[in-house]
Design an enzyme around this catalytic site. Structure first.
Site, short mmCIF file in Angstrom:
data_model
loop_
_atom_site.label_atom_id
_atom_site.label_comp_id
_atom_site.label_asym_id
_atom_site.label_seq_id
_atom_site.Cartn_x
_atom_site.Cartn_y
_atom_site.Cartn_z
N TRP A 157 0.86 -1.19 0.00
CA TRP A 157 0.00 0.00 0.00
C TRP A 157 0.89 1.24 0.00
O TRP A 157 1.86 1.32 0.76
CB TRP A 157 -0.88 -0.03 1.26
CG TRP A 157 -1.74 1.17 1.46
CD1 TRP A 157 -2.57 1.76 0.55
CD2 TRP A 157 -1.87 1.93 2.67
NE1 TRP A 157 -3.22 2.82 1.12
CE2 TRP A 157 -2.80 2.95 2.41
CE3 TRP A 157 -1.30 1.84 3.94
CZ2 TRP A 157 -3.18 3.88 3.38
CZ3 TRP A 157 -1.68 2.76 4.90
CH2 TRP A 157 -2.60 3.77 4.63
N ASP A 238 -1.63 -5.02 9.55
CA ASP A 238 -2.51 -3.97 9.06
C ASP A 238 -3.75 -4.67 8.53
O ASP A 238 -3.66 -5.50 7.62
CB ASP A 238 -1.81 -3.18 7.94
CG ASP A 238 -2.62 -1.97 7.51
OD1 ASP A 238 -3.70 -1.74 8.09
OD2 ASP A 238 -2.18 -1.26 6.58
N LYS A 274 -13.51 0.48 4.77
CA LYS A 274 -14.04 -0.38 3.71
C LYS A 274 -15.20 -1.24 4.21
O LYS A 274 -16.24 -1.31 3.57
CB LYS A 274 -12.97 -1.32 3.15
CG LYS A 274 -11.58 -0.80 3.15
CD LYS A 274 -11.33 0.19 2.04
CE LYS A 274 -9.98 0.83 2.29
NZ LYS A 274 -9.48 1.62 1.21
C1 LMR Z 1 -6.35 2.40 -1.50
O1 LMR Z 1 -5.35 1.69 -1.35
O2 LMR Z 1 -6.76 2.74 -2.62
C2 LMR Z 1 -7.13 2.85 -0.29
O3 LMR Z 1 -6.69 2.17 0.84
C3 LMR Z 1 -7.13 4.31 -0.14
C4 LMR Z 1 -5.85 4.84 0.44
O4 LMR Z 1 -5.88 5.37 1.54
O5 LMR Z 1 -4.80 4.70 -0.18
#
Ligand code: LMR
Length: 429
Positions: A157, A238, A274
């Site tokens: 992420w 996470d 989410k």
């Molecule tokens: C994503 O990965 O698109 C979401 O979790 C939004 C974010 O905060 O990055």
């Protein structure tokens, strides 16, 4: 004032302004930061006037009509809040509402968790999952002395590196994705865990790995736990997608619960963005599992102190909604149904996209689209192909080829598949 003295005064003012002009700005060395890779896509999509445009960038659930989804159970909780005459707008406690943090902790660790039974857990309400990651990272940066190294998955992420490096961790990566198999690079992941300095912090995605949609199997999690224990690494989970990955809250919490059963001390960051559709309300939680009630209490006291300096008191609205639902058996049951609706829609879009690509005979194998789970699919598309998707087809996705499955619908999946077919055949990688 005589004419002479007013002229003198004007002279002084203009000399002062001149010297001010010549003084360097205190901000002159601030470089321009790059735009956020995910939210800049949303901005680009919104500004695009093409009617065929598709946003598969940000991980946010959409209905088949491509509209944001307010969970019916959230609407009910909202009405309860609205009609509750006893509610006021006072500060929440610094660490958040205990009924909320306890329910969130029970949700992730499970009712029968040995750590809860032995009273060696603590929890703090945070600004969604980002806040939970940050608060945990900031605490570790101050009090965790075994290692300054923190390992994030490659890819991960987009925000993990920002969060952990901003508090002073040396951020390294562990291999996760294997482009050949379009699955988990388990052997390389374990190898990095073995060679990392003892006691390193490892950020693990509890379920529905972002961005790949590939999770370790239960057997693989057992292997990961074994290496983590042998090396004394600290697991920091996470968990942003509990209930989203499989539609089953318990199944998606399996890895965290397994590590707790194995006696690890750990942190878990939870987001309700989410699984409750509460993106803007920033409802999150950081759970701390320690070895003893005393340790848990000390960590809690320090995190509470840290929280006071950073946000003082967490926001109340989103957490109240989650609190109501998690603590009411009928609403909780209804929430599970809402979760099933969301995860089923995503699974159905995976099947439809896969079927269209196979029908079109798009070169390559596409079974990873249906094998992967959660919000995202890691398509294997290259940055050059992503560029053409954006410029020619008005399709917005991150350069690493991640797509948010919720941005597809029965009305646009055909257009999307044809666009992918075109770039796979015609754009050089
Ligand atoms: C994503 O990965 O698109 C979401 O979790 C939004 C974010 O905060 O990055």
């Amino acid at each position: 004032m005589t004419g002479n003295s007013s002229q003198q005064r004007l002279g002084q003012i203009s000399a002062h302004l001149d010297s001010n002009d010549k003084m360097a700005s205190v901000f002159q060395n601030v470089p321009q930061a790059p735009a956020d890779v995910i939210f800049s896509l949303t901005a680009g999509y919104k500004a695009d006037t093409d009617p065929k445009k598709i946003n598969v960038g940000v991980g946010a659930f959409r209905t088949d009509a491509l509209k944001p989804y307010v969970l019916p159970v959230v609407k009910k909780a909202d009405a309860i809040l609205f009609n509750d005459a006893s509610l006021d707008h006072e500060y929440l406690p610094i660490a958040g509402q205990p009924s909320y943090t306890q329910a969130a902790t029970k949700l992730i660790l499970g009712q029968g968790s040995p750590a809860i039974r032995e009273n060696r857990v603590a929890a703090v309400q945070t600004i969604s999952g980002t806040g939970a990651n940050h608060t945990g990272a900031a605490f570790l940066a101050q009090y965790y002395t075994k290692s300054r190294k923190c390992y994030i998955s490659k890819p991960t992420w987009a925000n993990h590196r920002n969060i952990f490096s901003s508090v002073g961790f040396e951020v390294e990566e562990y291999p996760y994705w294997n482009p050949e198999t379009r699955g988990l690079n388990y052997a390389a992941m374990l190898q990095t865990m073995r060679s990392a300095p003892a006691g390193s912090v490892f950020i693990l995605h509890a379920c529905a790995h972002n961005p790949t949609g590939v999770d370790p199997t239960q057997e693989q999690w057992k292997g990961i736990a074994e290496v983590m224990r042998a090396k004394g690494h600290f697991p920091f989970f996470d968990c942003a997608y509990q209930g989203f990955a499989s539609g089953d809250l318990d199944r998606d919490a399996w890895a965290v619960r397994y590590f707790v059963e194995q006696g690890f001390e750990l942190f878990v960051a939870q987001s309700f963005a989410k699984n409750f559709g509460l993106y803007g309300e920033r409802a999150g939680n950081l759970t701390i599992v320690a070895k003893s009630p005393a340790d848990a209490g000390h960590v809690f006291s320090q995190i509470e102190k840290l929280q006071r300096s950073e946000i003082s008191n967490p926001p109340a609205y989103g957490s109240r909604i989650v609190d109501i639902v998690l603590n009411d058996p009928a609403l909780y049951a209804e929430w599970k149904e809402n979760l099933k609706y969301m995860s089923n829609r995503i699974i159905s879009m995976r099947k439809q996209l896969y079927a269209r690509l196979v029908e079109l005979g798009t070169p390559g194998t596409w079974n990873h689209i249906t094998d992967q789970i959660g919000m995202f699919s890691f398509t294997g598309l290259h940055a050059s192909q992503v560029k053409v998707l954006k410029e020619k087809y008005h399709i917005y996705l991150t350069d690493n080829g991640r797509i948010s499955m919720a941005g597809l619908s029965t009305s646009n999946v055909d257009y999307f598949a044809r666009a992918v077919d075109d770039v796979v055949r015609n754009v050089r990688v």
